[in-house]
Design a protein around this motif. Structure first.
Motif, PDB file in Angstrom:
ATOM      1  N   GLY A  14      -1.535   3.284 -41.630  1.00 13.62           N
ATOM      2  CA  GLY A  14      -1.448   3.620 -40.213  1.00 13.62           C
ATOM      3  C   GLY A  14      -1.070   5.061 -39.989  1.00 13.62           C
ATOM      4  N   CYS A  15      -0.138   5.574 -40.828  1.00 13.76           N
ATOM      5  CA  CYS A  15       0.267   6.975 -40.708  1.00 13.76           C
ATOM      6  C   CYS A  15      -0.887   7.904 -41.032  1.00 13.76           C
ATOM      7  CB  CYS A  15       1.453   7.257 -41.637  1.00 13.76           C
ATOM      8  SG  CYS A  15       2.997   6.499 -41.083  1.00 13.76           S
ATOM      9  N   HIS A  16      -1.654   7.560 -42.072  1.00 11.24           N
ATOM     10  CA  HIS A  16      -2.807   8.393 -42.419  1.00 11.24           C
ATOM     11  C   HIS A  16      -3.847   8.367 -41.313  1.00 11.24           C
ATOM     12  CE1 HIS A  16      -2.026   9.922 -46.402  1.00 11.24           C
ATOM     13  NE2 HIS A  16      -1.566   8.741 -46.789  1.00 11.24           N
ATOM     14  N   GLN A  17      -4.045   7.204 -40.723  1.00 14.23           N
ATOM     15  CA  GLN A  17      -5.009   7.102 -39.633  1.00 14.23           C
ATOM     16  C   GLN A  17      -4.556   7.927 -38.443  1.00 14.23           C
ATOM     17  OE1 GLN A  17      -5.558   3.145 -38.127  1.00 14.23           O
ATOM     18  NE2 GLN A  17      -7.427   3.668 -37.044  1.00 14.23           N
ATOM     19  N   ALA A  18      -3.260   7.863 -38.123  1.00 14.93           N
ATOM     20  CA  ALA A  18      -2.747   8.631 -36.989  1.00 14.93           C
ATOM     21  C   ALA A  18      -2.857  10.116 -37.269  1.00 14.93           C
ATOM     22  CB  ALA A  18      -1.285   8.249 -36.736  1.00 14.93           C
ATOM     23  N   ALA A  19      -2.562  10.514 -38.522  1.00 14.41           N
ATOM     24  CA  ALA A  19      -2.657  11.931 -38.854  1.00 14.41           C
ATOM     25  C   ALA A  19      -4.094  12.411 -38.746  1.00 14.41           C
ATOM     26  CB  ALA A  19      -2.112  12.161 -40.257  1.00 14.41           C
ATOM     27  N   GLY A  20      -5.038  11.564 -39.188  1.00 16.74           N
ATOM     28  CA  GLY A  20      -6.435  11.973 -39.109  1.00 16.74           C
ATOM     29  C   GLY A  20      -6.939  12.029 -37.688  1.00 16.74           C
ATOM     30  N   ALA A  21      -6.305  11.234 -36.803  1.00 13.60           N
ATOM     31  CA  ALA A  21      -6.792  11.159 -35.426  1.00 13.60           C
ATOM     32  C   ALA A  21      -6.646  12.481 -34.695  1.00 13.60           C
ATOM     33  CB  ALA A  21      -6.050  10.054 -34.674  1.00 13.60           C
ATOM     34  N   VAL A  22      -5.722  13.351 -35.142  1.00 12.11           N
ATOM     35  CA  VAL A  22      -5.522  14.600 -34.426  1.00 12.11           C
ATOM     36  C   VAL A  22      -6.514  15.667 -34.855  1.00 12.11           C
ATOM     37  CG1 VAL A  22      -3.077  14.120 -34.136  1.00 12.11           C
ATOM     38  CG2 VAL A  22      -3.830  15.484 -36.085  1.00 12.11           C
ATOM     39  N   ASN A  23      -7.370  15.371 -35.864  1.00  9.22           N
ATOM     40  CA  ASN A  23      -8.305  16.382 -36.350  1.00  9.22           C
ATOM     41  C   ASN A  23      -9.410  16.665 -35.346  1.00  9.22           C
ATOM     42  OD1 ASN A  23      -6.970  16.774 -38.770  1.00  9.22           O
ATOM     43  ND2 ASN A  23      -8.050  15.121 -39.813  1.00  9.22           N
ATOM     44  N   THR A  24      -9.923  15.639 -34.705  1.00  8.79           N
ATOM     45  CA  THR A  24     -10.949  15.832 -33.684  1.00  8.79           C
ATOM     46  C   THR A  24     -10.415  15.327 -32.352  1.00  8.79           C
ATOM     47  OG1 THR A  24     -11.981  13.675 -34.138  1.00  8.79           O
ATOM     48  CG2 THR A  24     -12.822  15.591 -35.346  1.00  8.79           C
ATOM     49  N   LYS A  25     -10.818  16.012 -31.285  1.00  7.95           N
ATOM     50  CA  LYS A  25     -10.260  15.723 -29.970  1.00  7.95           C
ATOM     51  C   LYS A  25     -11.336  15.809 -28.899  1.00  7.95           C
ATOM     52  CE  LYS A  25      -5.921  17.842 -31.417  1.00  7.95           C
ATOM     53  NZ  LYS A  25      -5.173  16.576 -31.480  1.00  7.95           N
ATOM     54  N   THR A  26     -11.052  15.156 -27.777  1.00 11.33           N
ATOM     55  CA  THR A  26     -11.845  15.366 -26.566  1.00 11.33           C
ATOM     56  C   THR A  26     -11.223  16.515 -25.802  1.00 11.33           C
ATOM     57  OG1 THR A  26     -12.533  13.054 -26.423  1.00 11.33           O
ATOM     58  CG2 THR A  26     -12.624  14.363 -24.397  1.00 11.33           C
ATOM     59  N   ILE A  27     -12.025  17.542 -25.534  1.00 12.99           N
ATOM     60  CA  ILE A  27     -11.539  18.764 -24.901  1.00 12.99           C
ATOM     61  C   ILE A  27     -12.239  18.952 -23.559  1.00 12.99           C
ATOM     62  CG2 ILE A  27     -11.505  21.291 -25.081  1.00 12.99           C
ATOM     63  CD1 ILE A  27     -11.260  20.981 -28.090  1.00 12.99           C
ATOM     64  N   LEU A  28     -11.460  19.338 -22.554  1.00  9.72           N
ATOM     65  CA  LEU A  28     -12.013  19.724 -21.261  1.00  9.72           C
ATOM     66  C   LEU A  28     -12.195  21.232 -21.244  1.00  9.72           C
ATOM     67  CD1 LEU A  28      -9.745  17.608 -18.882  1.00  9.72           C
ATOM     68  CD2 LEU A  28     -12.054  17.041 -19.667  1.00  9.72           C
ATOM     69  N   LEU A  29     -13.399  21.692 -20.921  1.00  5.33           N
ATOM     70  CA  LEU A  29     -13.691  23.116 -20.831  1.00  5.33           C
ATOM     71  C   LEU A  29     -13.903  23.493 -19.366  1.00  5.33           C
ATOM     72  CD1 LEU A  29     -14.374  25.910 -21.928  1.00  5.33           C
ATOM     73  CD2 LEU A  29     -16.705  25.094 -22.370  1.00  5.33           C
ATOM     74  N   PHE A  30     -12.977  24.287 -18.834  1.00  9.55           N
ATOM     75  CA  PHE A  30     -13.072  24.805 -17.470  1.00  9.55           C
ATOM     76  C   PHE A  30     -13.775  26.164 -17.556  1.00  9.55           C
ATOM     77  CE2 PHE A  30      -9.588  21.886 -17.661  1.00  9.55           C
ATOM     78  CZ  PHE A  30      -9.487  21.278 -16.416  1.00  9.55           C
ATOM     79  N   PRO A  31     -15.070  26.239 -17.203  1.00  8.88           N
ATOM     80  CA  PRO A  31     -15.857  27.435 -17.512  1.00  8.88           C
ATOM     81  C   PRO A  31     -15.727  28.578 -16.516  1.00  8.88           C
ATOM     82  CG  PRO A  31     -17.279  25.781 -16.537  1.00  8.88           C
ATOM     83  CD  PRO A  31     -15.905  25.157 -16.644  1.00  8.88           C
ATOM     84  N   GLU A  32     -15.206  28.297 -15.330  1.00 10.30           N
ATOM     85  CA  GLU A  32     -15.159  29.351 -14.317  1.00 10.30           C
ATOM     86  C   GLU A  32     -13.993  29.123 -13.364  1.00 10.30           C
ATOM     87  OE1 GLU A  32     -18.687  29.170 -11.931  1.00 10.30           O
ATOM     88  OE2 GLU A  32     -18.636  26.982 -11.792  1.00 10.30           O
ATOM     89  N   ALA A  33     -13.571  30.224 -12.749  1.00  5.88           N
ATOM     90  CA  ALA A  33     -12.519  30.148 -11.737  1.00  5.88           C
ATOM     91  C   ALA A  33     -13.130  29.738 -10.408  1.00  5.88           C
ATOM     92  CB  ALA A  33     -11.817  31.494 -11.612  1.00  5.88           C
ATOM     93  N   THR A  34     -12.633  28.655  -9.847  1.00  9.40           N
ATOM     94  CA  THR A  34     -13.124  28.176  -8.554  1.00  9.40           C
ATOM     95  C   THR A  34     -11.957  27.569  -7.775  1.00  9.40           C
ATOM     96  OG1 THR A  34     -13.590  25.857  -9.113  1.00  9.40           O
ATOM     97  CG2 THR A  34     -15.263  27.483  -9.725  1.00  9.40           C
ATOM     98  N   SER A  35     -12.220  27.207  -6.548  1.00 11.13           N
ATOM     99  CA  SER A  35     -11.247  26.455  -5.746  1.00 11.13           C
ATOM    100  C   SER A  35     -11.714  25.017  -5.554  1.00 11.13           C
ATOM    101  CB  SER A  35     -11.057  27.127  -4.381  1.00 11.13           C
ATOM    102  OG  SER A  35     -12.286  27.158  -3.677  1.00 11.13           O
ATOM    103  N   THR A  36     -12.706  24.604  -6.353  1.00 10.19           N
ATOM    104  CA  THR A  36     -13.276  23.265  -6.174  1.00 10.19           C
ATOM    105  C   THR A  36     -13.279  22.439  -7.455  1.00 10.19           C
ATOM    106  OG1 THR A  36     -15.491  24.183  -6.526  1.00 10.19           O
ATOM    107  CG2 THR A  36     -14.741  23.964  -4.236  1.00 10.19           C
ATOM    108  N   ASN A  37     -13.360  23.069  -8.618  1.00 13.33           N
ATOM    109  CA  ASN A  37     -13.469  22.317  -9.868  1.00 13.33           C
ATOM    110  C   ASN A  37     -12.087  21.890 -10.354  1.00 13.33           C
ATOM    111  OD1 ASN A  37     -16.129  23.062  -9.629  1.00 13.33           O
ATOM    112  ND2 ASN A  37     -16.075  24.548 -11.304  1.00 13.33           N
ATOM    113  N   TYR A  38     -11.958  20.613 -10.711  1.00 13.17           N
ATOM    114  CA  TYR A  38     -10.690  20.118 -11.242  1.00 13.17           C
ATOM    115  C   TYR A  38     -10.906  18.777 -11.922  1.00 13.17           C
ATOM    116  CZ  TYR A  38     -10.513  16.954  -7.166  1.00 13.17           C
ATOM    117  OH  TYR A  38     -10.795  15.992  -6.224  1.00 13.17           O
TER     118      TYR A  38
END
Length: 223
Positions: A14-38
């Motif tokens: 379980g510890c190895h699985q948890a450690a491996g889980a942090v290798n890849t992630k879902t990332i949010l990319l905010f590409p531009e400055a706006t007053s509408t995107n969130y």
């Protein structure tokens, strides 16, 4: 003896699985400055007497910007994490602003954790495994129960009132929220990636967020 060995190997796996889980992630990319995107989260409708929020962010912004904004109908800054580069951050609790000097910003992934306890007002901030001087808020009121939680914008009203000059531009991931004050040992585990801890109020692994505007959701990313 055999039962103990089996339990040990399951724990080790379980510890190895948890450690491996942090290798890849879902990332949010905010590409531009706006007053509408969130991005909006729907973590809970319970009253929070304690809170811990941890997240990662990556930006080259040199202006102020909001990372995590929690508003209630009566308090637009019920819980706010707000950076003012190069070396200032404000944490707002029930519209009370706490300003903290931090190390100058550098352009790599930044890990931030904030805890607060309404019983004594104790506020704690960690950035990249460093805990900054603790503060005590005047407010003792709990947060909630109605909440609007937004990533990448600062709410000047419940669920809205965004300002382009306070918007986030960059990448964000590992946003987790708890209804308790995590002990320092747990916070340091999160900040050093020893293994993955996920929030009981909001769990990033569940991907229970809603994207508003052209924000990219990048899956299985290495950082």
């Amino acid at each position: 003896m055999m039962k103990g060995l089996v339990s040990f190997f399951f724990l080790l796996a379980g510890c190895h699985q948890a450690a491996g889980a942090v290798n890849t992630k879902t990332i949010l990319l905010f590409p531009e400055a706006t007053s509408t995107n969130y991005v909006s989260l729907k973590p809970t409708e319970k009253v929070l007497h304690q809170i811990t929020v941890c997240l990662r962010s990556y930006t080259d912004l040199t202006r102020e910007h909001s990372l995590f904004s929690l508003a209630t109908p009566n308090k637009d800054n019920a819980f706010l994490i707000y950076f003012s580069p190069p070396n200032n951050i404000s944490i707002s609790i029930n519209n009370e602003d706490i300003f903290i000097k931090v190390d100058p910003d550098v352009y790599y992934w930044k890990k931030t954790c904030v805890t607060w306890d309404s019983t004594n007002g104790l506020l704690q901030l960690w950035i990249n495994n460093k805990r900054y001087p603790r503060r005590v808020t005047k407010t003792r009121s709990p947060i909630g129960p109605q909440m609007s939680v937004v990533l990448g914008q600062e709410q000047d009203s419940y669920g809205g009132g965004f300002d382009i000059n306070q918007s986030f531009l960059g990448e964000m991931c590992d946003v987790n929220m708890w209804d308790s004050v995590l002990p320092e040992t747990s916070v340091r585990v999160i900040l050093t990636d020893q293994f993955s801890l996920t929030g009981n109020i909001y769990n990033w692994n569940d991907e229970n967020f809603q994207v508003h505007g052209p924000i990219l959701v990048l899956k299985d990313q290495y950082i």
